[in-house]
Design an enzyme around this catalytic site. Structure first.
Site, PDB file in Angstrom:
ATOM      1  N   GLU A 220     -48.929 -16.894  40.147  1.00 56.59           N
ATOM      2  CA  GLU A 220     -49.342 -15.507  40.433  1.00 56.59           C
ATOM      3  C   GLU A 220     -48.103 -14.598  40.513  1.00 56.59           C
ATOM      4  O   GLU A 220     -48.137 -13.466  40.027  1.00 56.59           O
ATOM      5  CB  GLU A 220     -50.092 -15.445  41.769  1.00 56.59           C
ATOM      6  CG  GLU A 220     -51.569 -15.730  41.698  1.00 56.59           C
ATOM      7  CD  GLU A 220     -52.384 -14.483  41.312  1.00 56.59           C
ATOM      8  OE1 GLU A 220     -52.432 -14.150  40.111  1.00 56.59           O
ATOM      9  OE2 GLU A 220     -52.976 -13.868  42.205  1.00 56.59           O
TER      10      GLU A 220
ATOM     11  N   GLY B 269     -58.423  -9.382  33.893  1.00 55.83           N
ATOM     12  CA  GLY B 269     -57.860  -8.104  34.335  1.00 55.83           C
ATOM     13  C   GLY B 269     -58.927  -7.182  34.883  1.00 55.83           C
ATOM     14  O   GLY B 269     -58.869  -5.976  34.694  1.00 55.83           O
ATOM     15  N   ALA B 270     -59.936  -7.732  35.588  1.00 52.51           N
ATOM     16  CA  ALA B 270     -61.039  -6.892  36.083  1.00 52.51           C
ATOM     17  C   ALA B 270     -61.202  -6.973  37.593  1.00 52.51           C
ATOM     18  O   ALA B 270     -62.197  -6.497  38.125  1.00 52.51           O
ATOM     19  CB  ALA B 270     -62.342  -7.304  35.390  1.00 52.51           C
TER      20      ALA B 270
ATOM     21  N   LEU C 200     -61.415  -9.816  39.426  1.00 52.25           N
ATOM     22  CA  LEU C 200     -62.093 -11.022  39.916  1.00 52.25           C
ATOM     23  C   LEU C 200     -61.168 -12.241  39.930  1.00 52.25           C
ATOM     24  O   LEU C 200     -61.630 -13.393  39.972  1.00 52.25           O
ATOM     25  CB  LEU C 200     -63.353 -11.311  39.093  1.00 52.25           C
ATOM     26  CG  LEU C 200     -64.419 -10.213  39.091  1.00 52.25           C
ATOM     27  CD1 LEU C 200     -65.675 -10.670  38.344  1.00 52.25           C
ATOM     28  CD2 LEU C 200     -64.808  -9.802  40.512  1.00 52.25           C
TER      29      LEU C 200
ATOM     30  N   SER D  66     -62.060 -18.743  29.669  1.00 50.63           N
ATOM     31  CA  SER D  66     -62.550 -18.305  30.968  1.00 50.63           C
ATOM     32  C   SER D  66     -63.904 -17.635  30.807  1.00 50.63           C
ATOM     33  O   SER D  66     -64.142 -16.950  29.812  1.00 50.63           O
ATOM     34  CB  SER D  66     -61.534 -17.326  31.556  1.00 50.63           C
ATOM     35  OG  SER D  66     -61.834 -17.085  32.891  1.00 50.63           O
TER      36      SER D  66
ATOM     37  N   ASP E 286     -55.878 -14.817  46.435  1.00 48.27           N
ATOM     38  CA  ASP E 286     -56.652 -15.200  45.245  1.00 48.27           C
ATOM     39  C   ASP E 286     -56.451 -16.678  44.900  1.00 48.27           C
ATOM     40  O   ASP E 286     -57.410 -17.400  44.609  1.00 48.27           O
ATOM     41  CB  ASP E 286     -56.241 -14.344  44.026  1.00 48.27           C
ATOM     42  CG  ASP E 286     -56.715 -12.914  44.158  1.00 48.27           C
ATOM     43  OD1 ASP E 286     -57.194 -12.546  45.238  1.00 48.27           O
ATOM     44  OD2 ASP E 286     -56.601 -12.157  43.168  1.00 48.27           O
TER      45      ASP E 286
ATOM     46  N   SER F 269     -58.762 -13.547  37.714  1.00 48.39           N
ATOM     47  CA  SER F 269     -58.523 -14.470  36.590  1.00 48.39           C
ATOM     48  C   SER F 269     -57.091 -15.001  36.612  1.00 48.39           C
ATOM     49  O   SER F 269     -56.830 -16.143  36.236  1.00 48.39           O
ATOM     50  CB  SER F 269     -58.819 -13.795  35.247  1.00 48.39           C
ATOM     51  OG  SER F 269     -57.813 -12.865  34.901  1.00 48.39           O
TER      52      SER F 269
HETATM   53  N1  LIG Z   1     -58.172 -16.879  30.318  1.00 50.36           N
HETATM   54  C1  LIG Z   1     -56.925 -16.408  30.307  1.00 50.36           C
HETATM   55  N2  LIG Z   1     -56.125 -16.651  29.250  1.00 50.36           N
HETATM   56  C2  LIG Z   1     -54.863 -16.195  29.256  1.00 50.36           C
HETATM   57  N3  LIG Z   1     -54.292 -15.457  30.231  1.00 50.36           N
HETATM   58  C3  LIG Z   1     -55.029 -15.171  31.307  1.00 50.36           C
HETATM   59  C4  LIG Z   1     -56.379 -15.641  31.407  1.00 50.36           C
HETATM   60  N4  LIG Z   1     -56.861 -15.229  32.593  1.00 50.36           N
HETATM   61  C5  LIG Z   1     -55.876 -14.519  33.197  1.00 50.36           C
HETATM   62  N5  LIG Z   1     -54.772 -14.475  32.439  1.00 50.36           N
HETATM   63  C6  LIG Z   1     -53.511 -13.798  32.805  1.00 50.36           C
HETATM   64  O1  LIG Z   1     -53.770 -12.982  33.951  1.00 50.36           O
HETATM   65  C7  LIG Z   1     -53.607 -11.575  33.644  1.00 50.36           C
HETATM   66  C8  LIG Z   1     -54.651 -10.747  34.365  1.00 50.36           C
HETATM   67  O2  LIG Z   1     -54.360 -10.787  35.740  1.00 50.36           O
HETATM   68  P1  LIG Z   1     -54.559  -9.559  36.701  1.00 50.36           P
HETATM   69  O3  LIG Z   1     -53.969  -8.321  36.151  1.00 50.36           O
HETATM   70  O4  LIG Z   1     -54.079 -10.013  38.038  1.00 50.36           O
HETATM   71  O5  LIG Z   1     -56.144  -9.346  36.744  1.00 50.36           O
HETATM   72  P2  LIG Z   1     -57.274 -10.269  37.390  1.00 50.36           P
HETATM   73  O6  LIG Z   1     -56.594 -11.348  38.156  1.00 50.36           O
HETATM   74  O7  LIG Z   1     -58.036  -9.344  38.279  1.00 50.36           O
HETATM   75  O8  LIG Z   1     -58.142 -10.756  36.284  1.00 50.36           O
HETATM   76  C9  LIG Z   1     -53.716 -11.509  32.129  1.00 50.36           C
HETATM   77  O9  LIG Z   1     -53.027 -10.378  31.588  1.00 50.36           O
HETATM   78  C10 LIG Z   1     -53.051 -12.837  31.721  1.00 50.36           C
HETATM   79  O10 LIG Z   1     -51.646 -12.765  31.824  1.00 50.36           O
HETATM   80  C1  LIG Z   2     -54.597  -6.207  45.108  1.00 46.65           C
HETATM   81  C2  LIG Z   2     -54.649  -7.654  45.572  1.00 46.65           C
HETATM   82  O1  LIG Z   2     -54.981  -7.658  46.964  1.00 46.65           O
HETATM   83  C3  LIG Z   2     -55.749  -8.437  44.839  1.00 46.65           C
HETATM   84  C4  LIG Z   2     -55.583  -8.459  43.348  1.00 46.65           C
HETATM   85  O2  LIG Z   2     -56.678  -9.121  42.746  1.00 46.65           O
HETATM   86  P1  LIG Z   2     -56.921  -9.032  41.169  1.00 46.65           P
HETATM   87  O3  LIG Z   2     -55.690  -9.520  40.468  1.00 46.65           O
HETATM   88  O4  LIG Z   2     -57.200  -7.593  40.831  1.00 46.65           O
HETATM   89  O5  LIG Z   2     -58.101  -9.907  40.910  1.00 46.65           O
HETATM   90  C5  LIG Z   2     -53.282  -8.284  45.366  1.00 46.65           C
HETATM   91  C6  LIG Z   2     -53.085  -9.598  46.106  1.00 46.65           C
HETATM   92  O6  LIG Z   2     -53.680  -9.780  47.202  1.00 46.65           O
HETATM   93  O7  LIG Z   2     -52.318 -10.424  45.611  1.00 46.65           O
HETATM   94 MG   LIG Z   3     -54.997 -11.155  39.492  1.00 53.42          MG
END
Ligand SMILES: Nc1ncnc2c1ncn2[C@@H]1O[C@H](COP(=O)(O)OP(=O)(O)O)[C@@H](O)[C@H]1O
Ligand SMILES: C[C@@](O)(CCOP(=O)(O)O)CC(=O)O
Ligand SMILES: [Mg+2]
Length: 419
Positions: A189, A143-144, A146, A138, A200, A148
């Site tokens: 998700e 986990g920021a 955006l 990616s 998302d 992912s």
């Molecule tokens: N490139 C990737 N490789 C493996 N797992 C991923 C990857 N991108 C996302 N994930 C999964 O998604 C989780 C992060 O999701 P989340 O906490 O919702 O944060 P965000 O969606 O904001 O980045 C990671 O801990 C992992 O389980």
């Molecule tokens: C907090 C929330 O509104 C967005 C979460 O986005 P992210 O996983 O932090 O990128 C949860 C959701 O809508 O599923």
């Molecule tokens: Mg997420």
């Protein structure tokens, strides 16, 4: 080795991340929200034949996790239980229980959620596709805030739907196919963070920008916002780790304990998103720009009130206030991760430079250059020479710039992306 797939390998699928402009967290409580895809920050999944293994191999270098499951491991999962998943709008508890057993060594680690979503979607969509290796890279921070998790879920759903023949056209990904991908990405998700709103995965599937609302019966209503404006913005990653799952359950806990306090806050977020979407569909009228800035400020304040900010995010907000460059709100689940600063119309560029420099040099934050909107999920089949020249991006220490340069599905890409 027997390989049972409906389409040729290797191929790459891709899906974008997103920025939530208004309505994170409140979206989970069926309120309105607006989000746009981040065109240049994406997840890429390479599907190829395994070299020496006839089960299923998973390689997630971004989170330092790889695993392989043999045919025996896979065949132990009850087929009748797998069949039940096709009609459900949520995670099937019986399948999850069986997967918890397979993944018992990972329990309570972050990798558990990534492996669970992979296996759940794989078994539900293409349990007979064997002898394959799945590698994910990616250019999004993980986990920021955006998106992912949604972006990887969309990639998995699209790849598995191709492997079982559900999506076989090489012309385009049809409206029905996108609905199918979006549904299964939502389930992915759910595996990763429990009770997602679905915004998302909708943005990662369809791209562009959407106004979204989850309905009381669990269905979702969303409208594509065409001509979404290229907002003058700064997107900053604090790099502070946090988990969407924990933050979302914290807000649910507040809503349960203090409904009379939490509900008016969530209702106010709803009104912010409704008004925000009106303004964004007609941003050309400058007179409303100040109101948009005001909504950003209010939305952040409401998110602080439900407990999802972080001192590291407040640094960004305070600095944008001090330098008078615009309004900042956290984006995504908060608790760290990213913030979004909407710049004033006639912003002083030297102050914006100071903003960048301070965040980067003093706080070591990362600033993203990306436009909003753009292509949703897509795939490309690789010819032998293409595969040879691109494979290193998935196995070596390639930078995110290298990956974007070679793979970004932009109009001048040399690859034939099917969208
Ligand atoms: N490139 C990737 N490789 C493996 N797992 C991923 C990857 N991108 C996302 N994930 C999964 O998604 C989780 C992060 O999701 P989340 O906490 O919702 O944060 P965000 O969606 O904001 O980045 C990671 O801990 C992992 O389980
Ligand atoms: C907090 C929330 O509104 C967005 C979460 O986005 P992210 O996983 O932090 O990128 C949860 C959701 O809508 O599923
Ligand atoms: Mg997420």
């Amino acid at each position: 080795m027997t390989i049972t797939t409906a389409v040729p390998t290797p191929f790459i699928v891709s899906a974008p991340g997103k920025v939530i402009i208004f309505g994170e967290h409140s979206a989970v409580f069926n309120k309105n929200a607006i989000a746009a895809s981040v065109s240049s920050l994406r997840t890429y999944l390479l599907v190829e034949q395994s070299e020496d293994f006839d089960g299923v191999e998973l390689n997630f270098p971004d989170i330092n996790y790889d695993s392989r499951w043999s045919n025996d491991d896979i065949n132990k999962i009850n087929r009748d239980v797998i069949k039940e998943t096709s009609t459900l709008k949520h995670v099937c508890p019986k399948l999850k229980e069986q997967l918890d057993f397979v993944l018992k060594d990972l329990k309570d680690s972050l990798n558990y959620f990534a492996a669970l979503s992979f296996l759940y979607l794989y078994l539900s969509l293409c349990p007979d596709a064997r002898g394959l290796k799945f590698t994910v890279k990616s250019t999004l921070p993980i986990g920021a805030g955006l998106g992912s998790s949604a972006s990887i879920s969309v990639c998995l759903a699209l790849a598995f739907a191709r492997l079982n023949g559900h999506i076989s056209s090489n012309e385009c990904i049809s409206k029905e196919d996108k609905e199918f991908i979006n549904h299964w990405a939502f389930i992915g998700e759910c595996c990763i963070h429990g009770t997602p709103s679905g915004i998302d995965n909708a943005v990662a599937t369809y791209g562009n920008a959407v106004r979204f609302q989850r309905q009381d019966d669990g269905t979702t209503q969303f409208h594509q916002i065409n001509n979404f404006p290229q907002l003058p913005m700064v997107l900053t990653n604090t790099k502070i780790k946090r988990s969407t799952k924990i933050l979302v359950s914290g807000v649910a806990d507040l809503a349960k304990r203090k409904p009379l306090i939490a509900e008016p806050i969530l209702e106010a977020m709803d009104q912010v998103a409704i008004r925000g979407s009106e303004l964004l569909s007609d941003i050309s009228k400058d007179i409303h720009y100040d109101e948009l800035l005001e909504l950003i400020r209010v939305n952040h304040g409401l998110l602080v009130a439900v407990g999802v900010s972080h001192p590291g995010l407040e640094v960004i907000k305070q600095l944008s206030d001090e330098l008078k460059i615009g309004q900042t709100k956290l984006t995504g689940a908060g608790g760290g991760g990213c913030a979004f600063t909407l710049l004033e119309k006639n912003v002083d560029h030297s102050s914006v430079r100071k903003f960048h420099e301070t965040l980067h040099e003093k706080y070591k934050y990362q600033i993203f250059e990306t436009g909003l909107g753009g292509v949703g999920c897509c795939f490309t089949e690789l010819r032998t020479e293409e595969f040879k020249s691109l494979k290193h991006l998935f196995i070596g220490p390639a930078t995110t710039q290298d990956i974007s340069l070679a793979l970004l599905p932009s109009p001048d890409s040399t690859l034939s992306w099917v969208k």
